[in-house]
Design an enzyme around this catalytic site. Structure first.
Site, PDB file in Angstrom:
ATOM      1  N   GLU A  36       0.828  -1.212   0.000  1.00 45.38           N
ATOM      2  CA  GLU A  36       0.000   0.000   0.000  1.00 45.38           C
ATOM      3  C   GLU A  36       0.863   1.263   0.000  1.00 45.38           C
ATOM      4  O   GLU A  36       0.452   2.299  -0.537  1.00 45.38           O
ATOM      5  CB  GLU A  36      -0.935  -0.015   1.206  1.00 45.38           C
ATOM      6  CG  GLU A  36      -1.878  -1.221   1.249  1.00 45.38           C
ATOM      7  CD  GLU A  36      -1.233  -2.461   1.875  1.00 45.38           C
ATOM      8  OE1 GLU A  36      -1.866  -3.535   1.819  1.00 45.38           O
ATOM      9  OE2 GLU A  36      -0.110  -2.359   2.399  1.00 45.38           O
ATOM     10  N   LYS A 227      -3.135 -10.080 -14.062  1.00 41.67           N
ATOM     11  CA  LYS A 227      -1.768  -9.729 -14.450  1.00 41.67           C
ATOM     12  C   LYS A 227      -1.040 -10.987 -14.927  1.00 41.67           C
ATOM     13  O   LYS A 227      -1.012 -11.992 -14.217  1.00 41.67           O
ATOM     14  CB  LYS A 227      -1.044  -9.091 -13.271  1.00 41.67           C
ATOM     15  CG  LYS A 227      -1.637  -7.746 -12.849  1.00 41.67           C
ATOM     16  CD  LYS A 227      -1.106  -7.280 -11.504  1.00 41.67           C
ATOM     17  CE  LYS A 227      -1.746  -8.027 -10.360  1.00 41.67           C
ATOM     18  NZ  LYS A 227      -1.371  -7.488  -9.023  1.00 41.67           N
ATOM     19  N   GLY A 232       1.782  -9.319 -20.346  1.00 36.44           N
ATOM     20  CA  GLY A 232       0.744  -8.295 -20.240  1.00 36.44           C
ATOM     21  C   GLY A 232      -0.353  -8.604 -19.246  1.00 36.44           C
ATOM     22  O   GLY A 232      -0.097  -9.020 -18.115  1.00 36.44           O
ATOM     23  N   GLY A 258       7.346  -5.189  -6.210  1.00 33.44           N
ATOM     24  CA  GLY A 258       6.617  -3.952  -6.444  1.00 33.44           C
ATOM     25  C   GLY A 258       6.076  -3.792  -7.844  1.00 33.44           C
ATOM     26  O   GLY A 258       5.367  -2.821  -8.124  1.00 33.44           O
ATOM     27  N   ALA A 259       6.352  -4.744  -8.736  1.00 35.53           N
ATOM     28  CA  ALA A 259       5.876  -4.620 -10.114  1.00 35.53           C
ATOM     29  C   ALA A 259       4.349  -4.639 -10.184  1.00 35.53           C
ATOM     30  O   ALA A 259       3.731  -3.864 -10.921  1.00 35.53           O
ATOM     31  CB  ALA A 259       6.454  -5.747 -10.963  1.00 35.53           C
ATOM     32  N   ASP A 261       2.317  -3.731  -7.846  1.00 40.24           N
ATOM     33  CA  ASP A 261       1.826  -2.470  -7.291  1.00 40.24           C
ATOM     34  C   ASP A 261       1.936  -1.361  -8.336  1.00 40.24           C
ATOM     35  O   ASP A 261       1.045  -0.523  -8.453  1.00 40.24           O
ATOM     36  CB  ASP A 261       2.631  -2.091  -6.046  1.00 40.24           C
ATOM     37  CG  ASP A 261       2.567  -3.157  -4.971  1.00 40.24           C
ATOM     38  OD1 ASP A 261       1.510  -3.799  -4.835  1.00 40.24           O
ATOM     39  OD2 ASP A 261       3.577  -3.349  -4.272  1.00 40.24           O
TER      40      ASP A 261
END
Length: 316
Positions: A36, A227, A232, A258-259, A261
């Protein structure tokens, strides 16, 4: 620009400065982590306003997190400071050759795990356009789970759109069965659900993106974006429409953390700016790709000019 609300546990991140097992690393670099946190940073860098609901310890790590979030222009008015319990800590390996680094969390009995429902009752909902949450708090503690439930129910009652990323953390749960059941219950409260293909397989028992999407659409979700990593994303809506969005080429994968996110930041920011769903998913793919080419959980999240330059470079 939009006013977004999010809820989760910011953690003190200690990133290894050298390659190798964490037990052998002599030096770490301090950062701030949390799914977050990444969402909040990404949205503020693109010009949106974000308020963060959380709880940190009254300790140096907690103080640093509050300072960091303020520097990132994130509203901390809903972050409680706990004098009795400590801030969560995370250790992370130095990524090598694009592999997922080992991450070790110390979050049992943390300040966030003792978050109360009182803070949810203080929220000024009049200024909120969107709520984004993940499944992580549901696994941290029963108190955090109740707070997440109240937060989502209140947003739904006020007809505020909700996006939900499962962000599975199996180590937080007593069993896989408990995790699947509870995460799916929370997902059904959202308007937009953003599972990774691996998460979707765990949560639904299916490894096909469209079947995963159909599972959540049947439970009342409006839009599901699955995802798919480098290839893609697959999107399907409650009206039956669907499409595939190709991934962006990545020259070198440096850090995969973190990709997902970053992908969510792209989708949400574009939708909140009035772009089409197709354009929003494309922006998500762009920021997700850009994120893995940078070391760190949120260092690769772009400002608006950086995003525009990246898209121009890619011919988009």
């Amino acid at each position: 620009m939009a006013n977004i609300l999010t809820f989760g546990e910011p953690m003190a991140l200690l990133m290894a400065e050298k390659y190798g097992p964490l037990k052998d690393v002599p030096l770490f670099r301090r950062r701030v982590s949390g799914a977050e946190v990444n969402i909040a940073i990404g949205l503020t860098r693109l010009g949106h306003s974000v308020s963060y609901i959380s709880r940190v310890g009254q300790d140096p790590f907690g103080a640093h997190i509050l300072d960091f979030l303020t520097e990132q222009q994130i509203n901390t008015r809903y972050i409680e400071v706990d004098a009795a319990d400590r801030t969560g800590i995370q250790l992370k390996e130095k990524p090598i050759d694009g592999q997922d680094p080992i991450v070790v969390n110390f979050r049992k009995g943390t300040a966030f795990s003792h978050i109360s429902l009182d803070v949810i009752h203080t929220i000024d909902w009049q200024s909120i356009n969107h709520l984004h949450v993940t499944g992580i708090p549901a696994g941290v503690s029963e108190k955090a789970r109740r707070a997440l439930n109240l937060l989502m129910d209140t947003a739904r009652a006020r007809q505020i759109p909700i996006s939900f990323d499962p962000n599975l953390r199996p180590s937080l749960w007593k069993s896989k069965e408990e995790m699947v059941h509870i995460i799916n219950e929370f997902a059904a409260k959202a308007n937009i659900v953003l599972p990774g293909i691996g998460e979707g397989t765990i949560l639904t028992g299916h490894d096909d993106a469209e079947t995963i999407a159909d599972t959540y659409l049947a439970r009342g979700v409006d839009t599901v974006i699955v995802k798919l990593g480098a290839i893609g994303a697959f999107t399907k809506c409650s009206d039956g429409s669907s499409f595939h969005t190709p991934g962006f080429p990545v020259k070198e994968v440096i850090d995969t953390v973190g990709a997902g996110d970053g992908f969510a930041v792209g989708v949400l920011s574009a939708l909140l700016e009035g772009h089409s769903l197709a354009d929003a998913v494309q922006r998500g793919a762009a920021i997700g790709a850009r994120s893995v080419m940078t070391a760190g959980d949120n260092e690769g999240l772009p400002t608006a000019p950086q995003l525009e330059a990246f898209l121009l470079q890619e011919g988009k």
